[in-house]
Design an enzyme around this catalytic site. Structure first.
Site, PDB file in Angstrom:
ATOM      1  CE1 TYR A 141      32.259 -40.578  50.732  1.00  0.00           C
ATOM      2  CE2 TYR A 141      31.947 -42.377  52.332  1.00  0.00           C
ATOM      3  CZ  TYR A 141      31.503 -41.637  51.533  1.00  0.00           C
ATOM      4  OH  TYR A 141      29.940 -41.389  51.109  1.00  0.00           O
ATOM      5  CG  ASP A 236      34.260 -39.776  60.151  1.00  0.00           C
ATOM      6  OD1 ASP A 236      33.642 -40.494  60.794  1.00  0.00           O
ATOM      7  OD2 ASP A 236      34.268 -39.479  58.955  1.00  0.00           O
ATOM      8  CE  LYS A 264      30.703 -47.458  57.177  1.00  0.00           C
ATOM      9  NZ  LYS A 264      31.439 -46.147  56.902  1.00  0.00           N
TER      10      LYS A 264
HETATM   11  C1  LIG Z   1      31.171 -44.712  56.051  1.00  0.00           C
HETATM   12  C2  LIG Z   1      31.635 -43.420  56.612  1.00  0.00           C
HETATM   13  C3  LIG Z   1      31.192 -42.176  56.557  1.00  0.00           C
HETATM   14  C4  LIG Z   1      29.744 -42.215  55.959  1.00  0.00           C
HETATM   15  O1  LIG Z   1      28.765 -42.954  56.575  1.00  0.00           O
HETATM   16  P1  LIG Z   1      27.370 -43.297  55.851  1.00  0.00           P
HETATM   17  O2  LIG Z   1      26.575 -44.070  57.301  1.00  0.00           O
HETATM   18  O3  LIG Z   1      27.566 -44.106  54.687  1.00  0.00           O
HETATM   19  O4  LIG Z   1      26.705 -42.032  55.561  1.00  0.00           O
HETATM   20  C5  LIG Z   1      31.659 -41.163  57.193  1.00  0.00           C
HETATM   21  N1  LIG Z   1      32.967 -41.395  57.621  1.00  0.00           N
HETATM   22  C6  LIG Z   1      33.520 -42.428  57.647  1.00  0.00           C
HETATM   23  C7  LIG Z   1      35.149 -42.413  58.017  1.00  0.00           C
HETATM   24  C8  LIG Z   1      33.158 -43.848  57.027  1.00  0.00           C
HETATM   25  O5  LIG Z   1      33.971 -44.804  57.152  1.00  0.00           O
END
Ligand SMILES: *Cc1c(COP(=O)(O)O)cnc(C)c1O
Length: 428
Positions: A141, A236, A264
């Site tokens: 994701y 990511d 995050k």
């Molecule tokens: C949470 C997450 C996202 C998306 O981040 P948001 O701040 O919710 O848009 C993208 N990539 C990874 C790996 C994530 O865990």
């Protein structure tokens, strides 16, 4: 109003009563508590019930809730700087910290969420390479950007839907999907499309299909292929950055990305994101280069202050990571012992303070297909039991639990005791 009244009232004004779908319990026989406050490992709902939190806002709160230093930084800055839409010294401070303490980041651009970071990194990669195709892996994701909503993880996976409505075919025709942890699969994709692939984006430690670390040979082979074909590798690290280690998964694997995305933890609990990497690539961004990306709130002073306070604290105290590893290993061991004792198969995947208990008898969970072998009904019963016992857990088999510097062995013991009472019930 009790929790349920608030939820029902919220449903009148917000679709599903929430602002992000994972917050309601999909198919689980319980309602989400409405959270009022948090401190350390604990959160309290509107009825005054306390929960030991293993969600931590889905990762960010690595210092626990409302850490004093972070709150103080926010308080101080907010008295004189909310937003200017102009350069500030605070954004320099956070950018400098990140560029100087992370191995593969020469320059960085601040944004407001993980989604913004990943979609902007992909655009930059396309602009830099003059190619259109991107590759993602099934079960990963990267936010809700259209181009990523193919075989996506997190809430998309929990809902059991293939993707999202409202995504035109044209938005995903350049998205190729490969199998996570399969060298064969990624080699095939490169063989067929290599010269057209702008970037490969990957969660180096997947957290959004439950925790599934990539294996080292796979990630190294991926790096080789990207280099060979002139494709950019985007790690990511929105979830894994500053979490599995200060320098993230990249440092654990020693695999060099071209671009990296963060969010995050780096925002200290406020809305934040960033993407960075090699100077020659980052200089393609406007105003220096032709790739346009902008944001009214990007680099917001209050957010930057929360980020600086959090990253300084984590960087200055390597023992925090040792502590998280120690309590994490203790919890994992305890779960494995109980699983054996009560003959209920649970596979635990864990990297530092990121962990998933997979209710499956599969011997290893290394790929998306292994993840899909889980007993979802058993997970749901476990979840409801733990909620009643006062544990806030991610309400899906396909998400990660998180640990903070504030989680102590005593919290793990409480967790294990509650888990044991569940397993006793199940094994009857
Ligand atoms: C949470 C997450 C996202 C998306 O981040 P948001 O701040 O919710 O848009 C993208 N990539 C990874 C790996 C994530 O865990």
């Amino acid at each position: 109003m009790n929790n349920l009244d608030i939820l029902n009232e919220s449903k009148k004004y917000m679709p599903g009563g929430v602002n992000s779908p994972v917050r309601v319990f999909n198919g689980i026989d319980a309602n989400p508590p409405i959270i009022k406050k948090g401190k350390g490992v604990s959160i309290w709902d509107e009825e005054g019930n306390e929960y030991i939190d293993f969600v931590l806002a889905w990762g960010p709160m690595i210092l626990g809730h409302c850490n004093d230093k972070v709150v103080k930084a926010i308080e101080e800055v907010s008295r004189e700087a909310l937003a200017f839409g102009a350069p500030t010294k605070l954004e320099l401070e956070l950018s400098k910290i990140m560029c100087e303490t992370l191995d593969y980041v020469d320059m960085i651009r601040m944004v407001n969420s993980g989604t913004e970071a990943t979609m902007s990194a992909v655009k930059l990669a396309r602009g830099y390479t003059n190619r259109n195709k991107i590759v993602k892996f099934g079960g990963c994701y990267h936010g809700h950007f259209d181009g990523f909503l193919v075989q996506a993880g997190s809430g998309v996976l929990t809902a059991g839907i293939p993707g999202s409505a409202g995504v035109p075919e044209s938005s995903i025709e350049n998205t190729l999907v490969a199998v996570y942890n399969s060298i064969e699969s990624i080699e095939e994709v490169f063989k067929a499309h290599g010269k057209d692939i702008a970037a490969v984006i990957i969660e180096p430690i997947a957290g959004n299909m439950g925790v599934v670390p990539s294996n080292k040979e796979f990630l190294q082979r991926l790096r080789e292929l990207c280099t060979e074909y002139g494709t950019l590798l985007i790690l990511d690290e929105v979830m894994s950055g500053f979490r599995v280690a200060y320098k993230g998964a990249a440092s654990l694997y020693g695999v060099e990305p071209d671009l990296v995305t963060y969010a995050k933890i780096m925002g200290g609990g406020l809305p934040c994101g960033a993407y960075g990497g090699k100077k020659e690539i980052m200089e393609k961004l406007s105003p220096l280069g032709p790739v346009y990306q902008a944001g009214t709130m990007s680099g917001n002073p209050v957010v930057m202050a929360a980020g600086v306070a959090t990253l300084k604290e984590m960087h200055g105290n390597p023992k925090y990571y040792d502590h998280i590893e120690e309590v994490g290993a203790y919890l994992q061991k305890g779960i494995e012992v109980l699983s054996e004792k009560y003959n209920v198969s649970i596979r635990v995947n864990r990297v530092g303070g990121m962990m998933t208990m997979f209710f499956t008898s599969a011997l290893k969970v290394e790929q998306y297909k292994d993840v899909r072998t889980c007993d979802e009904d058993l997970f749901k019963r476990y979840f409801v039991h733990m909620l009643k016992e006062g544990f806030n857990l991610p309400p899906s088999q396909y998400e990660s639990m998180f640990l903070s510097t504030e989680h102590k062995k005593e919290h793990m013991d409480k967790f294990l005791k509650a888990l044991e009472s569940f397993l006793i019930k199940e094994s009857k």
